[in-house]
Write an enzyme that holds these catalytic residues in place. Structure first.
Site, PDB file in Angstrom:
ATOM      1  N   LYS A  98       1.140  -0.935  -0.090  1.00 57.04           N
ATOM      2  CA  LYS A  98      -0.326   0.096   0.321  1.00 57.04           C
ATOM      3  C   LYS A  98       0.313   1.559   0.119  1.00 57.04           C
ATOM      4  O   LYS A  98       1.710   1.315   0.728  1.00 57.04           O
ATOM      5  CB  LYS A  98      -1.242  -0.041   1.040  1.00 57.04           C
ATOM      6  N   SER A 120     -10.086   1.644   2.647  1.00 61.14           N
ATOM      7  CA  SER A 120      -8.762   2.053   1.470  1.00 61.14           C
ATOM      8  C   SER A 120      -7.309   1.598   0.872  1.00 61.14           C
ATOM      9  O   SER A 120      -7.320   2.052   0.000  1.00 61.14           O
ATOM     10  CB  SER A 120      -8.251   3.616   2.748  1.00 61.14           C
ATOM     11  N   SER A 167     -10.244  -0.709   6.964  1.00 55.45           N
ATOM     12  CA  SER A 167      -9.779  -0.284   5.727  1.00 55.45           C
ATOM     13  C   SER A 167      -9.302  -1.213   4.715  1.00 55.45           C
ATOM     14  O   SER A 167      -8.363  -1.488   3.841  1.00 55.45           O
ATOM     15  CB  SER A 167      -8.952   0.539   5.740  1.00 55.45           C
TER      16      SER A 167
END
Lengths: 480, 99
Positions: free
Chosen positions: A79, A154, A178
């Site tokens: 990420k 996310s 997330s």
């Protein structure tokens, strides 16, 4: 012929160890898949062009009989809010579009030491604020099961890359759901570890008393493998703790029977197929011989309002560092304060600005007691609720992960409150700081993945893995 | 609930276009009205905000040891390279006080 893009970490390790597959072959298969699919899915913001070279170096070391680490050659998606020294790291924000990480996050350092290969950095909601990956400054990520739908967020980029065979596994971060909500939208596993289990050093701070780095994988066992590599105390993060000292394994035998608490919730507010997937999973656990009880913690329904006070408050403090002076975007104004304002206005997207302002509001004189202070007290009550349930011998709390399967791109992006309610099942674990996992539990009639969610007591990830693996084994033939 | 959106934006160091002011204001009103349901929770007897703290009450300290930072190369150079404006090894900013 083995499909390298469907391998688990566990299987790939065996194949590499037995020299049936080389690191280069493995990494090439993933790079090829990325070339085929990333354009339409937009999971990667950048693919690292030296991944192949790293794989070749590892192969050379393996040939020479050198120790290459327990994740040698395992291709991972990272990420874009986790620092890898020397690489661009943008948190999917314009304000950090050209920022290079100046050091390795501790989790990255540990993965490097274990021989893992990073394929690239993945898309996300800007600074991890969102539940759909639509808040990226670089365009939304698409759900691999339906390109008109969101992958969740996310950590949508890491999750979608694992779900579409563009990575074997990945790292994301979880502040309010997330990792778990996108995992349920894309049919993979997402783990949010106990607060303090994994070092946050090198994770860009969103809400510091909530953020944790965690794995996304195809199976529970793979999540366990990655978690065991990245966990542990780190002197660079004073909130990380000695995991071994804190964890208690409650699993006494292979067929240990546990008490599973099924969360009472408003079923009318949840998609029928999601309710059914949960009911089916309860039956699976019952058949496995576990005791099923209902749990109804009195304060849990206040988790989302509590979350959306405390998180924006922490966001407003953490985002204050973006001033256009030391790093990132800098837009010149009339004077110094104008420089700040222009930079932050041009650099931040709407959700980031919304949370900074909301946080500023709940912390401002006159409102602090009514909002921030009150929410901290409610947080204490929610934690106590969890404590009580676990003290009564309940091993996990079972619920849906998300009230619906993946929604359409654009469906909720104009209604922030609607988007916040996505966290209804995932926020409570973060308020309390307990570990939680989302596991695939089949698909809707229209073919969209659905997940179930399990929360365990503090530092009892073992229980999640134990029951998660049992569930996977029991459903392997029916859910595939 | 009256929100002074201009003051709020100023405190947050963010500029809002006129069109955005009304939109954010409406969103904040909806969000604040939703989060205000916490009022109904009985929190008497709890000391805030430390009640909700996530960490131990002991101080956690460490040696400030340069070896912990795994620096290779010239750290100031690496850090300065990320700064938008520099001058002779310094980060450059405008005057804090008007001349």
């Amino acid at each position: 012929m083995i499909d390298l893009n469907k391998l688990t970490i566990k299987k790939a390790r065996e194949l590499i160890k037995n020299k049936e597959v080389s690191c280069q072959e493995l990494v090439s298969a993933y790079l090829k898949k990325i070339e085929e699919k990333n354009k339409e899915i937009n999971a990667y913001l950048e693919v690292f062009d030296d991944a192949i070279k790293q794989a070749q170096e590892l192969d050379e070391k393996i040939k020479n009989g050198e120790d290459v680490g327990e994740l040698a050659g395992i291709p991972l998606a990272i990420k874009d809010n986790i620092l890898i020294k020397g690489r661009l790291c943008s948190s999917a924000s314009r304000i950090l579009e050209n920022y290079h990480a100046t050091y390795d996050a501790t989790a990255i350092k540990k993965l490097k030491r274990a021989g893992a290969i990073f394929l690239g950095r993945t898309n996300m909601d800007e600074f991890a604020m969102g539940a759909s990956t639509e808040n990226s400054a670089f365009g939304p990520t698409k759900n691999p099961y339906d390109l008109e739908r969101v992958p969740g967020g996310s950590s949508g980029g890491s999750i979608a890359s694992v779900a579409s065979g563009m990575a074997m596994a990945g790292l994301g971060s979880d502040t309010g759901g997330s990792l778990r909500q996108p995992a349920s939208f894309c049919g993979v596993v997402g783990l949010s570890p106990t607060y303090g289990a994994v070092s946050r050093y090198g994770l860009m701070a969103m809400a510091s008393s909530f953020d944790q780095i965690g794995p996304t994988t195809k199976t529970v066992e793979d999540a366990e493998i990655l978690f065991n590599v990245i966990k542990g105390q780190d002197k660079m993060d004073s909130t990380s703790v000695d995991y071994v000292k804190h964890s208690v394994s409650n699993i006494s035998a292979n067929n240990h029977k546990m008490k599973i608490g099924v969360l009472k919730y408003d079923r009318a507010g949840v998609d029928e197929e999601v309710n059914k997937a949960l009911d089916d999973s309860v039956e699976v656990f019952r058949k496995l011989g576990h005791e099923i009880v209902e749990v109804d913690p009195p304060h849990i329904k206040y988790s989302v309002p509590c979350y959306y006070i405390l998180v924006p408050a922490e966001v407003s403090s953490n985002m204050a560092r973006f001033d256009g002076v030391r790093y990132g975007l800098s837009v010149g104004g009339k004077n110094l304060i104008d420089d700040y304002m222009e930079t932050r206005t041009k650099g931040f997207g709407n959700e980031v600005r919304r949370r900074i302002m909301l946080g500023t509001y709940v912390l401002s004189a006159g409102y602090y007691d009514a909002y921030y202070n009150k929410a901290q007290k409610v947080r204490a009550l929610i934690k106590k609720d969890f404590q009580k349930i676990f003290e009564q011998g309940v091993s996990i709390i079972l619920s849906p992960t998300s009230p619906t399967p993946a929604f359409k791109i654009g469906e909720k992006s104009n209604n922030p409150l609607q988007m916040y309610l996505e966290d209804i099942f995932t926020a409570p674990a973060k308020i309390a700081g307990v570990p939680a996992i989302s596991i695939p539990a089949g698909k809707s009639k229209s073919g969209l993945p659905i997940g179930i969610h399990m929360m365990a007591s503090w530092f009892e990830e073992d229980t999640l893995f134990y029951l998660g693996k049992q569930y996977e084994n029991a459903t392997a033939s029916t859910l595939a | 609930m009256e929100i002074d959106i201009e003051r709020l934006a100023l405190l947050a160091r963010i500029k809002l276009a006129d069109k955005e002011k009304e939109k954010f204001k409406q969103e904040f009103e909806a969000i604040l009205s939703y989060i205000s349901q916490l009022e109904e929770v009985d929190t008497s007897g709890l000391e805030g905000p430390s009640a909700g703290r996530m960490t131990t009450e002991e101080n956690i300290t460490r040696q400030d040891d340069p070896d912990d930072f795994n620096v290779t190369g010239d750290l100031s150079e690496i850090l300065l390279k990320e700064a938008p404006l520099t001058h002779k090894g310094f980060v450059k900013v405008k005057n804090v006080f008007a001349k």
